[in-house]
Write an enzyme that holds these catalytic residues in place. Sequence first.
Site, mmCIF file in Angstrom:
data_model
loop_
_atom_site.group_PDB
_atom_site.id
_atom_site.type_symbol
_atom_site.label_atom_id
_atom_site.label_comp_id
_atom_site.label_asym_id
_atom_site.label_seq_id
_atom_site.Cartn_x
_atom_site.Cartn_y
_atom_site.Cartn_z
ATOM 1 N N ASN A 143 -19.678 78.486 43.584
ATOM 2 C CA ASN A 143 -20.861 78.075 42.837
ATOM 3 C C ASN A 143 -22.066 79.002 43.009
ATOM 4 O OD1 ASN A 143 -22.303 75.936 41.279
ATOM 5 N ND2 ASN A 143 -23.450 75.695 43.182
ATOM 6 N N SER A 149 -21.264 79.406 32.988
ATOM 7 C CA SER A 149 -22.561 79.061 32.398
ATOM 8 C C SER A 149 -22.413 79.039 30.888
ATOM 9 C CB SER A 149 -23.611 80.109 32.798
ATOM 10 O OG SER A 149 -24.787 79.968 32.029
ATOM 11 N N TYR A 154 -25.667 88.859 33.827
ATOM 12 C CA TYR A 154 -25.340 87.476 34.169
ATOM 13 C C TYR A 154 -24.303 86.912 33.198
ATOM 14 C CZ TYR A 154 -26.139 82.483 35.059
ATOM 15 O OH TYR A 154 -25.985 81.142 35.365
ATOM 16 N N LYS A 206 -20.493 85.649 34.049
ATOM 17 C CA LYS A 206 -20.093 84.267 33.793
ATOM 18 C C LYS A 206 -18.960 84.192 32.766
ATOM 19 C CE LYS A 206 -22.857 82.313 36.682
ATOM 20 N NZ LYS A 206 -22.285 81.674 37.890
ATOM 21 N N ASP A 233 -22.703 85.512 53.323
ATOM 22 C CA ASP A 233 -22.999 86.275 52.113
ATOM 23 C C ASP A 233 -21.673 86.481 51.398
ATOM 24 O OD1 ASP A 233 -23.521 88.161 50.172
ATOM 25 O OD2 ASP A 233 -24.293 89.685 51.540
#
Length: 233
Positions: free
Chosen positions: A69, A125, A138, A142, A42
Site C-alpha cells: 500500500n 489508483s 505516478y 499505478k 523502506d
Amino acid sequence: MAEGLARAGADVCVWGRDRDKNRAAVERLTAHGHRATADTIDIGDEDAVVSGFGRLIEEYGRLDACFANAALANAMTNPRFLDSTLQQWRHLMRVDLEGAYLTTREAARHMVDLGNGGSIVVTSSIAALFGAPREEAYSAAKGALLSLSRSLAVEFGRYGIRANAVLPGWTRSPVFDGWLENPAVGEKVMARIPLRRWGTPDDWAGVAIYLASPASSFHTGDCLRIDGGYGIF
C-alpha cells in the site's frame, strides 16, 4: 485497512519509515484486542524488505494476506512533465513500483513456502485509468500495478494464492486534505462523484476484510475500484 483487519480479529503487522507513526499505529491497532506490531522499513530497499519478511514470519509463523500500500504522491508539487527529471521519475518508481515488486515477491515466496495459500493486494489508483496532468510517473507506476496483480494471480493460483488490485478514488488523508479543500479543485472533482462525498480511510476497512478473508476465496486477478462512482460519471 489495517484497522479494519484488526477490528475483525486479525493479527496485523504494519511497515513504515517513521518510527513515531509506527508506534502510534501499534497503539491504535492493539486497542482492538489483538496482536499488532510495526517494523521500520523502506520498501525501496531490497535487503530491508527481505529481512523484514524474515522477522515477520519468525514472529507470527504465518502470512495470510499482504497489502502493498505504500506510495509517494506529490500532485501539488510536481513540475510540468517537460520540466521533470529522470531523477524525480526514479525517486517515485523506487517506492511506487519497485517497492511493490519487492513486497509482493517476498510475500509470494513465503506464502508458497508455507503452503497455506494467501491473498496479495496491491494499491493502484484511479490515476491508472484517467489522465492526470503532472502525474505521469505516478500514473505509470499505478498502471503497472494492475498488470502485476494479474500476472501474480495467474502464476500463483496453483498455490491457492490470490492477487487483486484496489483502486482508491478521492480519499481524504493528511496528504490531500488541503488540496481537496481548494475550491478550484474540490468543487470540480465533487461534481463528478455521484455519492457527493470524499472517501474516508474507513471506507477501505470492509474491502480489506473481504480480500484477506475466505469470503474472497474465488476472487482473483481483479481490480476493485472504490471511488464513490467517480469512474462511471
